[in-house]
Design a protein around this motif. Sequence first.
Motif, PDB file in Angstrom:
ATOM      1  N   VAL A 278       2.194  -7.305   0.910  1.00 54.30           N
ATOM      2  CA  VAL A 278       2.419  -7.795  -0.453  1.00 54.30           C
ATOM      3  C   VAL A 278       3.900  -7.696  -0.809  1.00 54.30           C
ATOM      4  O   VAL A 278       4.489  -8.610  -1.379  1.00 54.30           O
ATOM      5  CB  VAL A 278       1.533  -7.025  -1.458  1.00 54.30           C
ATOM      6  N   THR A 279       4.540  -6.571  -0.453  1.00 56.57           N
ATOM      7  CA  THR A 279       5.965  -6.422  -0.775  1.00 56.57           C
ATOM      8  C   THR A 279       6.827  -7.409   0.005  1.00 56.57           C
ATOM      9  O   THR A 279       7.930  -7.725  -0.433  1.00 56.57           O
ATOM     10  CB  THR A 279       6.452  -4.996  -0.468  1.00 56.57           C
ATOM     11  N   GLU A 280       6.327  -7.900   1.136  1.00 56.36           N
ATOM     12  CA  GLU A 280       7.067  -8.884   1.920  1.00 56.36           C
ATOM     13  C   GLU A 280       6.790 -10.311   1.450  1.00 56.36           C
ATOM     14  O   GLU A 280       7.294 -11.266   2.028  1.00 56.36           O
ATOM     15  CB  GLU A 280       6.736  -8.743   3.403  1.00 56.36           C
ATOM     16  N   GLY A 281       5.936 -10.456   0.399  1.00 57.51           N
ATOM     17  CA  GLY A 281       5.732 -11.778  -0.180  1.00 57.51           C
ATOM     18  C   GLY A 281       4.363 -12.369   0.039  1.00 57.51           C
ATOM     19  O   GLY A 281       4.062 -13.439  -0.497  1.00 57.51           O
ATOM     20  N   ASP A 282       3.487 -11.760   0.801  1.00 58.26           N
ATOM     21  CA  ASP A 282       2.146 -12.300   1.029  1.00 58.26           C
ATOM     22  C   ASP A 282       1.222 -11.824  -0.085  1.00 58.26           C
ATOM     23  O   ASP A 282       0.643 -10.751  -0.023  1.00 58.26           O
ATOM     24  CB  ASP A 282       1.631 -11.838   2.397  1.00 58.26           C
ATOM     25  N   LEU A 283       1.106 -12.659  -1.130  1.00 56.55           N
ATOM     26  CA  LEU A 283       0.317 -12.247  -2.291  1.00 56.55           C
ATOM     27  C   LEU A 283      -1.177 -12.436  -2.079  1.00 56.55           C
ATOM     28  O   LEU A 283      -1.975 -12.087  -2.939  1.00 56.55           O
ATOM     29  CB  LEU A 283       0.787 -13.022  -3.521  1.00 56.55           C
ATOM     30  N   ASN A 284      -1.566 -13.021  -0.986  1.00 60.45           N
ATOM     31  CA  ASN A 284      -2.988 -13.192  -0.683  1.00 60.45           C
ATOM     32  C   ASN A 284      -3.566 -12.001   0.103  1.00 60.45           C
ATOM     33  O   ASN A 284      -4.754 -11.986   0.399  1.00 60.45           O
ATOM     34  CB  ASN A 284      -3.212 -14.470   0.121  1.00 60.45           C
ATOM     35  N   ALA A 285      -2.733 -11.044   0.472  1.00 53.47           N
ATOM     36  CA  ALA A 285      -3.209  -9.896   1.260  1.00 53.47           C
ATOM     37  C   ALA A 285      -4.119  -9.025   0.408  1.00 53.47           C
ATOM     38  O   ALA A 285      -3.787  -8.678  -0.721  1.00 53.47           O
ATOM     39  CB  ALA A 285      -2.018  -9.086   1.760  1.00 53.47           C
TER      40      ALA A 285
ATOM     41  N   VAL B 127     -11.184   8.620  11.047  1.00 49.25           N
ATOM     42  CA  VAL B 127     -12.082   8.007  10.066  1.00 49.25           C
ATOM     43  C   VAL B 127     -11.459   8.044   8.674  1.00 49.25           C
ATOM     44  O   VAL B 127     -11.528   7.063   7.921  1.00 49.25           O
ATOM     45  CB  VAL B 127     -13.461   8.723  10.082  1.00 49.25           C
ATOM     46  N   LEU B 128     -10.839   9.176   8.315  1.00 47.68           N
ATOM     47  CA  LEU B 128     -10.252   9.302   6.976  1.00 47.68           C
ATOM     48  C   LEU B 128      -8.961   8.510   6.822  1.00 47.68           C
ATOM     49  O   LEU B 128      -8.677   7.972   5.754  1.00 47.68           O
ATOM     50  CB  LEU B 128      -9.984  10.782   6.667  1.00 47.68           C
ATOM     51  N   ALA B 129      -8.183   8.439   7.876  1.00 54.45           N
ATOM     52  CA  ALA B 129      -6.876   7.793   7.773  1.00 54.45           C
ATOM     53  C   ALA B 129      -6.950   6.276   7.925  1.00 54.45           C
ATOM     54  O   ALA B 129      -6.068   5.564   7.419  1.00 54.45           O
ATOM     55  CB  ALA B 129      -5.933   8.365   8.830  1.00 54.45           C
ATOM     56  N   ALA B 130      -7.974   5.757   8.589  1.00 59.11           N
ATOM     57  CA  ALA B 130      -8.040   4.307   8.845  1.00 59.11           C
ATOM     58  C   ALA B 130      -7.984   3.476   7.556  1.00 59.11           C
ATOM     59  O   ALA B 130      -7.184   2.529   7.467  1.00 59.11           O
ATOM     60  CB  ALA B 130      -9.286   3.978   9.655  1.00 59.11           C
ATOM     61  N   PRO B 131      -8.758   3.787   6.511  1.00 54.11           N
ATOM     62  CA  PRO B 131      -8.651   2.982   5.277  1.00 54.11           C
ATOM     63  C   PRO B 131      -7.279   3.105   4.620  1.00 54.11           C
ATOM     64  O   PRO B 131      -6.768   2.117   4.069  1.00 54.11           O
ATOM     65  CB  PRO B 131      -9.749   3.563   4.372  1.00 54.11           C
ATOM     66  N   LEU B 132      -6.689   4.282   4.659  1.00 58.71           N
ATOM     67  CA  LEU B 132      -5.363   4.452   4.056  1.00 58.71           C
ATOM     68  C   LEU B 132      -4.304   3.682   4.839  1.00 58.71           C
ATOM     69  O   LEU B 132      -3.395   3.090   4.249  1.00 58.71           O
ATOM     70  CB  LEU B 132      -5.005   5.932   3.987  1.00 58.71           C
ATOM     71  N   GLU B 133      -4.415   3.681   6.153  1.00 60.83           N
ATOM     72  CA  GLU B 133      -3.465   2.922   6.972  1.00 60.83           C
ATOM     73  C   GLU B 133      -3.626   1.425   6.728  1.00 60.83           C
ATOM     74  O   GLU B 133      -2.638   0.675   6.673  1.00 60.83           O
ATOM     75  CB  GLU B 133      -3.660   3.268   8.452  1.00 60.83           C
ATOM     76  N   ASP B 134      -4.889   0.981   6.561  1.00 56.81           N
ATOM     77  CA  ASP B 134      -5.146  -0.431   6.256  1.00 56.81           C
ATOM     78  C   ASP B 134      -4.553  -0.789   4.897  1.00 56.81           C
ATOM     79  O   ASP B 134      -3.901  -1.834   4.738  1.00 56.81           O
ATOM     80  CB  ASP B 134      -6.660  -0.682   6.271  1.00 56.81           C
ATOM     81  N   LEU B 135      -4.732   0.079   3.911  1.00 53.34           N
ATOM     82  CA  LEU B 135      -4.176  -0.155   2.580  1.00 53.34           C
ATOM     83  C   LEU B 135      -2.645  -0.198   2.635  1.00 53.34           C
ATOM     84  O   LEU B 135      -2.009  -1.053   2.006  1.00 53.34           O
ATOM     85  CB  LEU B 135      -4.657   0.943   1.625  1.00 53.34           C
ATOM     86  N   SER B 136      -2.063   0.697   3.405  1.00 53.21           N
ATOM     87  CA  SER B 136      -0.604   0.720   3.546  1.00 53.21           C
ATOM     88  C   SER B 136      -0.099  -0.578   4.175  1.00 53.21           C
ATOM     89  O   SER B 136       0.925  -1.135   3.751  1.00 53.21           O
ATOM     90  CB  SER B 136      -0.211   1.928   4.392  1.00 53.21           C
ATOM     91  N   ARG B 137      -0.819  -1.074   5.182  1.00 53.70           N
ATOM     92  CA  ARG B 137      -0.439  -2.313   5.853  1.00 53.70           C
ATOM     93  C   ARG B 137      -0.467  -3.487   4.867  1.00 53.70           C
ATOM     94  O   ARG B 137       0.454  -4.314   4.829  1.00 53.70           O
ATOM     95  CB  ARG B 137      -1.413  -2.560   7.016  1.00 53.70           C
ATOM     96  N   HIS B 138      -1.505  -3.521   4.046  1.00 57.57           N
ATOM     97  CA  HIS B 138      -1.609  -4.614   3.076  1.00 57.57           C
ATOM     98  C   HIS B 138      -0.551  -4.486   1.978  1.00 57.57           C
ATOM     99  O   HIS B 138      -0.041  -5.498   1.480  1.00 57.57           O
ATOM    100  CB  HIS B 138      -3.019  -4.667   2.471  1.00 57.57           C
ATOM    101  N   CYS B 139      -0.231  -3.278   1.593  1.00 59.39           N
ATOM    102  CA  CYS B 139       0.833  -3.065   0.593  1.00 59.39           C
ATOM    103  C   CYS B 139       2.174  -3.576   1.123  1.00 59.39           C
ATOM    104  O   CYS B 139       2.951  -4.208   0.388  1.00 59.39           O
ATOM    105  CB  CYS B 139       0.939  -1.600   0.214  1.00 59.39           C
ATOM    106  N   ARG B 140       2.451  -3.311   2.385  1.00 58.22           N
ATOM    107  CA  ARG B 140       3.708  -3.809   2.981  1.00 58.22           C
ATOM    108  C   ARG B 140       3.714  -5.342   3.019  1.00 58.22           C
ATOM    109  O   ARG B 140       4.736  -5.983   2.770  1.00 58.22           O
ATOM    110  CB  ARG B 140       3.890  -3.234   4.383  1.00 58.22           C
TER     111      ARG B 140
END
Length: 198
Positions: free
Chosen positions: A183-190, A168-181
């Motif tokens: 964005v760094t790969e060029g998807d600015l709409n994430a 429960v605690l890690a799921a939002p952080l993992e989701d945030l990490s996925r979206h950060c990656r």
Amino acid sequence: MRQRVVRVAVVAALVAVVLLAVPLALAVRSALYAGRHDSLERAALAGAVRVSPDCATGDPVELSAPRAGGHLGLYDPQARLRAGNDPATADAPVHRALGGQAVRGRAAGDLVAAVPVSHAEHVIGVVRASSPAAAVRDRVLVAWAALLGVAVVALTVAVLVARRQARVLAAPLEDLSRHCRAVTEGDLNARAAPSSIA
């Protein structure tokens, strides 16, 4: 991250279980041995009440029957067995009880309670009650096994709850990490979804 949360929770649960279980195990052991000594002392006192002052002059003494597996005997001031089914030779608790005080102890693998019998401020005998210490030890081991079982169940529940909480605690952080990656790969709409965790 999940493993770290689980590890911290399990270590906390383990420390709590050890801090509670070890003193409880020692208290259970002490209570069981004290309870058996108490019952032996009551049996010896009940036997001492039946001893007549005339036993010093050779009158026969009838002691009550001991508990199953136990022994009950009357010793004279010379530490000789006068009645009962105790050992023929007196042991250290009997010799100490001849001094005028009730004694609890161990002798030859038995738990022993020895109670002096007094008349006219003189010790005229000692009633000794005993039972095998192995019987109490077996009860202690059964209690410890039950306590160990409860500790294992508590640790299992702690692991299951810790794994669920970690997820429960890690799921939002993992989701945030996925979206950060992304964005760094060029998807600015994430965009990361809002989390209910502060």
